[in-house]
Design a protein around this motif. Structure first.
Motif, PDB file in Angstrom:
ATOM      1  N   VAL A 214       0.868  -1.182   0.000  1.00 32.84           N
ATOM      2  CA  VAL A 214       0.000   0.000   0.000  1.00 32.84           C
ATOM      3  C   VAL A 214       0.901   1.228   0.000  1.00 32.84           C
ATOM      4  O   VAL A 214       1.791   1.343   0.838  1.00 32.84           O
ATOM      5  N   PHE A 216       1.005   5.599  -0.191  1.00 33.52           N
ATOM      6  CA  PHE A 216       0.203   6.806   0.013  1.00 33.52           C
ATOM      7  C   PHE A 216       0.638   7.942  -0.917  1.00 33.52           C
ATOM      8  O   PHE A 216       0.295   9.101  -0.693  1.00 33.52           O
ATOM      9  N   LYS A 220      -3.725   9.090  -0.762  1.00 29.57           N
ATOM     10  CA  LYS A 220      -4.718   8.152  -0.231  1.00 29.57           C
ATOM     11  C   LYS A 220      -4.097   6.773  -0.376  1.00 29.57           C
ATOM     12  O   LYS A 220      -3.151   6.592  -1.145  1.00 29.57           O
ATOM     13  N   PRO A 221      -4.588   5.786   0.374  1.00 29.63           N
ATOM     14  CA  PRO A 221      -3.986   4.460   0.238  1.00 29.63           C
ATOM     15  C   PRO A 221      -4.421   3.757  -1.046  1.00 29.63           C
ATOM     16  O   PRO A 221      -5.611   3.638  -1.323  1.00 29.63           O
ATOM     17  N   PHE A 239      -9.840   2.290  -5.922  1.00 26.06           N
ATOM     18  CA  PHE A 239     -11.250   2.662  -5.941  1.00 26.06           C
ATOM     19  C   PHE A 239     -11.437   3.897  -5.091  1.00 26.06           C
ATOM     20  O   PHE A 239     -10.554   4.296  -4.335  1.00 26.06           O
ATOM     21  N   LYS A 240     -12.608   4.499  -5.213  1.00 28.63           N
ATOM     22  CA  LYS A 240     -12.926   5.657  -4.392  1.00 28.63           C
ATOM     23  C   LYS A 240     -12.809   5.227  -2.936  1.00 28.63           C
ATOM     24  O   LYS A 240     -13.226   4.139  -2.557  1.00 28.63           O
ATOM     25  N   GLY A 241     -12.190   6.092  -2.104  1.00 29.00           N
ATOM     26  CA  GLY A 241     -11.980   5.710  -0.708  1.00 29.00           C
ATOM     27  C   GLY A 241     -10.623   5.045  -0.543  1.00 29.00           C
ATOM     28  O   GLY A 241      -9.717   5.229  -1.345  1.00 29.00           O
ATOM     29  N   SER A 242     -10.487   4.240   0.497  1.00 30.24           N
ATOM     30  CA  SER A 242      -9.201   3.622   0.824  1.00 30.24           C
ATOM     31  C   SER A 242      -9.101   2.199   0.286  1.00 30.24           C
ATOM     32  O   SER A 242     -10.084   1.481   0.230  1.00 30.24           O
ATOM     33  N   SER A 244      -6.497  -1.160   0.839  1.00 34.06           N
ATOM     34  CA  SER A 244      -5.358  -1.558   1.683  1.00 34.06           C
ATOM     35  C   SER A 244      -5.376  -3.041   2.016  1.00 34.06           C
ATOM     36  O   SER A 244      -6.197  -3.790   1.509  1.00 34.06           O
ATOM     37  N   ALA A 245      -4.422  -3.449   2.850  1.00 37.51           N
ATOM     38  CA  ALA A 245      -4.306  -4.795   3.418  1.00 37.51           C
ATOM     39  C   ALA A 245      -4.303  -5.912   2.377  1.00 37.51           C
ATOM     40  O   ALA A 245      -5.085  -6.859   2.479  1.00 37.51           O
ATOM     41  N   VAL A 258      -8.778  -4.880   1.186  1.00 32.84           N
ATOM     42  CA  VAL A 258      -9.796  -4.174   1.966  1.00 32.84           C
ATOM     43  C   VAL A 258     -10.129  -2.870   1.255  1.00 32.84           C
ATOM     44  O   VAL A 258      -9.224  -2.083   0.957  1.00 32.84           O
ATOM     45  N   SER A 260     -12.919   0.586   0.998  1.00 35.77           N
ATOM     46  CA  SER A 260     -13.987   1.323   1.690  1.00 35.77           C
ATOM     47  C   SER A 260     -14.977   1.905   0.680  1.00 35.77           C
ATOM     48  O   SER A 260     -15.805   2.728   1.036  1.00 35.77           O
ATOM     49  N   SER A 265     -15.030  -0.357   5.851  1.00 35.22           N
ATOM     50  CA  SER A 265     -13.957  -1.214   5.339  1.00 35.22           C
ATOM     51  C   SER A 265     -14.411  -2.662   5.317  1.00 35.22           C
ATOM     52  O   SER A 265     -14.743  -3.233   6.363  1.00 35.22           O
TER      53      SER A 265
ATOM     54  N   GLU B 112      -3.225  -1.347   9.933  1.00 39.57           N
ATOM     55  CA  GLU B 112      -4.353  -1.555   9.017  1.00 39.57           C
ATOM     56  C   GLU B 112      -5.690  -1.331   9.730  1.00 39.57           C
ATOM     57  O   GLU B 112      -6.621  -0.765   9.151  1.00 39.57           O
ATOM     58  N   GLU B 140     -14.523  12.999  -1.662  1.00 37.04           N
ATOM     59  CA  GLU B 140     -13.975  11.647  -1.494  1.00 37.04           C
ATOM     60  C   GLU B 140     -13.416  11.534  -0.078  1.00 37.04           C
ATOM     61  O   GLU B 140     -12.673  12.402   0.367  1.00 37.04           O
ATOM     62  N   SER B 141     -13.781  10.459   0.613  1.00 30.90           N
ATOM     63  CA  SER B 141     -13.246  10.261   1.965  1.00 30.90           C
ATOM     64  C   SER B 141     -12.278   9.093   1.943  1.00 30.90           C
ATOM     65  O   SER B 141     -12.589   8.007   1.450  1.00 30.90           O
ATOM     66  N   VAL B 142     -11.062   9.355   2.473  1.00 32.71           N
ATOM     67  CA  VAL B 142     -10.020   8.329   2.511  1.00 32.71           C
ATOM     68  C   VAL B 142      -9.417   8.318   3.907  1.00 32.71           C
ATOM     69  O   VAL B 142      -9.808   9.097   4.768  1.00 32.71           O
TER      70      VAL B 142
END
Lengths: 428, 178
Positions: A214, A216, A220-221, A239-242, A244-245, A258, A260, A265, B112, B140-142
């Motif tokens: 991941v 940044f 964003k992740p 994708f839109k949002g985070s 990760s993992a 993962v 969001s 999540s 995580e 956008e929320s991150v």
């Protein structure tokens, strides 16, 4: 998207991709032993004969590997040089306290390549246990030493050695982050990625050719898959949002991740090239840190669906969720061992985050450390050692701990914090 | 280049020195603005990142970009409701602008899991903004989890500063903070 003029970018993100083989690491990862096993096997490694410079490197590597494993007690060979065909005075070596003896030689073969030959002897049985020849390039002498150490380790303990494996980790130094790969002994570190923004959660593909991680760098992740030999990498989930993992399926074709994008999540599975996203979990809480079981049939993960973060297991297709941890109010970061017998994780007890291992048959949990800030456990492929990130004296260091808690090694870098370790697979 | 949607009253008004140079040989004194006792004010215009000064001038409420959270809490506190409303109002009035909300946590615990907890904070701010009229595609929320602390310390004061959501802006022409 319109390109923003470089001069107008407020925060410049510099991301350098470097070829693994061509890069020298700025900082050396140093290893110190801080704990050893209970009944160490006494073994003598004689000075190997032949090309003196090559023999010195190989012999030193073998001794350091066996010593570092915590399972052997190195018996001083008293300056004796022995090649693999020499007559061995077993009584003499027994008298020095050695249960086993290795002898060997380094010589250049007909094609100009260095050949490392050795034999391993049992001084009690007064017989050879075996031996081998490894052909290597001049810059691969340590690799030959690691192979010989693996051979000795396996013959004397019955387990596969991990001296020829590699580890990945992230170094934070002076505001920069580097994803590095080194040999399991910390030597030969090379940088796969340099960034001004954090890098977390590196994981090795099962064949050892790629890392998913991941980054940044886009503020964003985002999950990348990075080929180590070529330095090529591609975005696998943004994708839109985070995003990760990441966790590789045992066949190396898919990644559990993962995302969001649909609200909180949740765990999804995606092809290693980023196509074909499928949702696996459906909970109102946080589901994260997926890891496949070695047979690929289950996925362990962290979830707070029950009110506090605990470890659960589900089928790899997403159903049949079962809770795995029941002691304490915070159990996270599940890592199943390759042999399918154990689960390493991080447990918070009295506010302290510590490495724990559960025996999957008995469900018994053992806390292996006495630290405060253990995180990100990673099993060695022989299921015996666990690498964790921890903090000592305010600095981020790695610690390798045996599954019974006795053997401990500390891996640190002089000018930076080390974190996010990932132990690579056996060489294919 | 796309026209920037800047409110009419904030068209570029820069008060500065623009007097005609006087020929020294004529003996007349050179008119100098410096030390005249008038503080120069820059209203409107864009800052170095291409964002309207209304978003970055410390005197403007919109330059306040951080919403702080209590331990184990993931809802916007009452004391930040007016700030969030101000940002929502800007987004409604300036439909070409977008925001990125980055959620953060303090350093304790799994990286995580903290990434996911930070996401809950940025999601809460996004929910407030969209309820107040911002469009879904404007926000956008991150999460940055524990990875970008504002305060690198290891005590309660530092942790409190790190439990936050930050709002970043981008103008319609793509210039801005993300």
């Amino acid at each position: 998207m319109k390109m923003t003029p470089m001069s107008q970018i407020f925060h410049k993100i510099l991301v350098f991709l470097s070829l693994l083989a061509a890069t020298l690491a700025h900082a050396q990862l140093s290893v110190e032993i801080t704990g050893a096993g209970a009944n160490r096997i006494p073994v003598a490694i004689a000075n190997f004969a032949g090309d003196p410079a090559a023999a010195q490197v190989v012999t030193a590597t073998i001794r350091a590997d066996l010593e570092r494993s915590g399972l052997f007690k190195l018996v001083d060979p008293g300056g004796t040089t022995l090649d693999e065909n020499a007559q061995v005075n077993f009584g003499d070596w027994k008298g020095r306290g050695a249960d086993a003896l290795a002898a060997g030689s380094l010589a250049r073969g007909a094609n100009g390549r260095m050949e490392a030959r050795f034999r391993l002897y049992d001084t009690q049985k007064q017989a050879a246990l075996g031996g081998a020849v490894y052909v290597t390039g001049n810059d691969q002498l340590r690799a030959a030493g690691h192979r010989i150490a693996d051979y000795i380790y396996e013959k004397l303990t019955g387990e596969k050695g991990v001296f020829s494996t590699r580890i990945a980790y992230v170094v934070k130094s002076g505001g920069q982050f580097k994803l590095q790969i080194a040999d399991a002994d910390g030597q030969g570190a090379a940088t796969a990625l340099t960034s001004n923004e954090p890098i977390i959660s590196p994981v090795w593909s099962p064949d050892g050719s790629r890392l998913a991680y991941v980054s940044f760098e886009k503020k964003k992740p985002v999950i990348y898959v990075h080929s180590l030999a070529s330095g090529q990498r591609q975005v696998v989930a943004n994708f839109k949002g985070s995003n990760s993992a990441p966790a590789w399926s045992p066949d190396g074709r898919r990644l559990a991740v993962v995302l969001s994008k649909d609200g909180n999540s949740q765990i999804y599975v995606v092809n290693a090239d980023g196509t074909g996203v499928q949702r696996l979990t459906q909970s109102a809480g946080i589901d994260t840190e997926p890891r496949y079981s070695p047979d690929g049939g289950s996925i362990y993960f962290t979830s707070d669906r029950g009110g506090s973060p605990q470890i659960y297991r589900m089928s790899a297709s997403g159903g049949d969720v079962q809770r795995v941890t029941f002691e304490g109010s915070y159990n996270v970061s599940p890592r199943p061992s390759s042999d399918g017998k154990s689960l390493a994780f991080v447990a918070r007890r009295d506010g302290r985050f510590q490495l724990a291992v559960m025996d999957l048959a008995s469900k018994q949990v053992q806390i292996l450390t006495d630290s405060n800030k253990d995180e990100s456990p990673s099993f060695a492929p022989n299921s015996r050692m666990v690498l964790i990130a921890t903090e000592i004296g305010g600095r981020g260091v790695l610690s390798a701990v045996s599954s019974d808690g006795r053997i401990k090694q500390r891996l640190s870098i002089a000018a930076g914090d080390v974190r996010e370790p990932a132990w690579g697979p056996f060489n294919q | 280049m796309k026209k920037l949607l800047i409110p009419a009253l904030l068209s570029a008004l820069i008060v500065g020195c623009s007097s005609t140079p006087v020929d020294e040989t004529s003996g007349a004194p050179v008119d100098s603005r410096s030390g005249s006792g008038v503080a120069p004010v820059t209203a409107g215009g864009l800052d170095s990142r291409g964002l309207p000064r209304e978003l970055t001038d410390p005197k403007s409420v919109l330059s306040q970009r951080s919403i702080y959270f209590d331990l184990d809490k993931y809802e916007v506190k009452d004391e930040y409701k007016d700030l969030v409303a101000a940002h929502a109002k800007y987004l409604v009035a300036n439909k070409g602008f977008k925001v990125l909300i980055q959620g953060n946590t303090d350093e304790r615990g799994s990286r995580e899991y903290n990434l996911s907890l930070g996401q809950k904070r940025s999601d809460a701010v996004k929910r407030s903004l969209t309820l107040l009229g911002a469009r879904e595609d404007q926000v956008e929320s991150v999460s940055l989890g524990e990875e970008k602390p504002k305060n690198p310390g290891h005590d309660e004061a530092a942790w409190a500063e790190n439990r936050r959501a930050d709002i970043l802006y981008k103008a319609p022409d793509g210039r801005g903070e993300f």
